[in-house]
Motif scaffolding. Sequence first.
Motif, PDB file in Angstrom:
ATOM      1  N   LYS A 138       0.831  -1.202   0.000  1.00 35.64           N
ATOM      2  CA  LYS A 138       0.000   0.000   0.000  1.00 35.64           C
ATOM      3  C   LYS A 138       0.867   1.255   0.000  1.00 35.64           C
ATOM      4  N   MET A 139       1.978   1.195   0.717  1.00 37.64           N
ATOM      5  CA  MET A 139       2.866   2.351   0.783  1.00 37.64           C
ATOM      6  C   MET A 139       3.389   2.735  -0.597  1.00 37.64           C
ATOM      7  N   GLN A 140       3.713   1.751  -1.413  1.00 37.86           N
ATOM      8  CA  GLN A 140       4.244   2.036  -2.754  1.00 37.86           C
ATOM      9  C   GLN A 140       3.290   2.893  -3.574  1.00 37.86           C
ATOM     10  N   LYS A 141       1.995   2.770  -3.307  1.00 42.05           N
ATOM     11  CA  LYS A 141       0.998   3.516  -4.079  1.00 42.05           C
ATOM     12  C   LYS A 141       0.834   4.959  -3.591  1.00 42.05           C
ATOM     13  N   TYR A 142       1.321   5.251  -2.383  1.00 42.57           N
ATOM     14  CA  TYR A 142       1.057   6.557  -1.781  1.00 42.57           C
ATOM     15  C   TYR A 142       2.288   7.426  -1.563  1.00 42.57           C
ATOM     16  N   VAL A 143       3.480   6.899  -1.842  1.00 43.50           N
ATOM     17  CA  VAL A 143       4.696   7.701  -1.678  1.00 43.50           C
ATOM     18  C   VAL A 143       5.513   7.647  -2.966  1.00 43.50           C
ATOM     19  N   SER A 144       6.422   8.573  -3.094  1.00 42.13           N
ATOM     20  CA  SER A 144       7.266   8.599  -4.286  1.00 42.13           C
ATOM     21  C   SER A 144       8.203   7.393  -4.290  1.00 42.13           C
ATOM     22  N   ARG A 145       8.693   7.082  -5.452  1.00 42.20           N
ATOM     23  CA  ARG A 145       9.628   5.961  -5.588  1.00 42.20           C
ATOM     24  C   ARG A 145      10.888   6.207  -4.755  1.00 42.20           C
ATOM     25  N   ARG A 146      11.355   7.454  -4.743  1.00 43.90           N
ATOM     26  CA  ARG A 146      12.559   7.819  -3.987  1.00 43.90           C
ATOM     27  C   ARG A 146      12.361   7.554  -2.494  1.00 43.90           C
ATOM     28  N   LEU A 206      13.333   4.190   2.238  1.00 45.29           N
ATOM     29  CA  LEU A 206      12.828   3.453   3.394  1.00 45.29           C
ATOM     30  C   LEU A 206      13.253   1.992   3.338  1.00 45.29           C
ATOM     31  N   MET A 207      13.139   1.365   2.184  1.00 44.59           N
ATOM     32  CA  MET A 207      13.542  -0.033   2.051  1.00 44.59           C
ATOM     33  C   MET A 207      15.038  -0.209   2.352  1.00 44.59           C
ATOM     34  N   HIS A 208      15.837   0.747   1.887  1.00 41.05           N
ATOM     35  CA  HIS A 208      17.280   0.698   2.173  1.00 41.05           C
ATOM     36  C   HIS A 208      17.518   0.823   3.685  1.00 41.05           C
ATOM     37  N   ALA A 209      16.796   1.723   4.331  1.00 41.77           N
ATOM     38  CA  ALA A 209      16.960   1.921   5.775  1.00 41.77           C
ATOM     39  C   ALA A 209      16.547   0.678   6.552  1.00 41.77           C
ATOM     40  N   ILE A 240      16.188   7.177   8.207  1.00 42.53           N
ATOM     41  CA  ILE A 240      15.644   7.813   7.003  1.00 42.53           C
ATOM     42  C   ILE A 240      15.659   9.321   7.206  1.00 42.53           C
ATOM     43  N   GLN A 241      15.612  10.033   6.100  1.00 40.73           N
ATOM     44  CA  GLN A 241      15.578  11.488   6.143  1.00 40.73           C
ATOM     45  C   GLN A 241      14.222  11.959   6.654  1.00 40.73           C
ATOM     46  N   ARG A 242      14.219  13.109   7.303  1.00 36.26           N
ATOM     47  CA  ARG A 242      12.972  13.686   7.831  1.00 36.26           C
ATOM     48  C   ARG A 242      11.954  13.898   6.706  1.00 36.26           C
ATOM     49  N   SER A 243      12.420  14.329   5.537  1.00 32.98           N
ATOM     50  CA  SER A 243      11.509  14.579   4.414  1.00 32.98           C
ATOM     51  C   SER A 243      10.833  13.281   3.968  1.00 32.98           C
ATOM     52  N   ASP A 244      11.562  12.158   3.992  1.00 31.42           N
ATOM     53  CA  ASP A 244      10.967  10.871   3.639  1.00 31.42           C
ATOM     54  C   ASP A 244       9.949  10.441   4.689  1.00 31.42           C
ATOM     55  N   ALA A 245      10.289  10.649   5.955  1.00 28.14           N
ATOM     56  CA  ALA A 245       9.359  10.297   7.039  1.00 28.14           C
ATOM     57  C   ALA A 245       8.069  11.107   6.922  1.00 28.14           C
ATOM     58  N   ASP A 246       8.193  12.396   6.618  1.00 31.64           N
ATOM     59  CA  ASP A 246       7.011  13.241   6.453  1.00 31.64           C
ATOM     60  C   ASP A 246       6.169  12.787   5.269  1.00 31.64           C
ATOM     61  N   GLU A 247       6.818  12.401   4.176  1.00 28.64           N
ATOM     62  CA  GLU A 247       6.087  11.941   2.999  1.00 28.64           C
ATOM     63  C   GLU A 247       5.360  10.620   3.275  1.00 28.64           C
ATOM     64  N   ILE A 248       6.020   9.732   3.985  1.00 32.96           N
ATOM     65  CA  ILE A 248       5.398   8.450   4.321  1.00 32.96           C
ATOM     66  C   ILE A 248       4.207   8.672   5.252  1.00 32.96           C
TER      67      ILE A 248
END
Length: 111
Positions: free
Chosen positions: A42-50, A55-58, A65-73
Amino acid sequence: MYNHRFIALEKLLNNTHYTEQINLPSERVSEIFGINVFDIDKMQKYVSRRAFENLMHAIKSGSKIQRSDADEIAAGMKAWAIERGATHYTHWFQPLTGSTAEKHDSFIDFD
């Protein structure tokens, strides 16, 4: 000795005025288990590929993860939940104190 808690529970269990039926989408629990979980698919459909790849790498490396990624998720999770009819949420966590804690909020739009 009377225990008011058990008396209240007994009254609730014997309540015949509550007639609303709950219709499950399936009789098999395995078919509906986890449908309300914001999982990887479900996450793949709602967040950018980046953000997803970061997140998968982390997760695999144990890095942060970066704060910007956490906010986007978080925004993606909120959008997914609202689309499913959510009006409130609880952040339940287990701090290292031996007990649990919760934070309750609701989605209110005053416009």
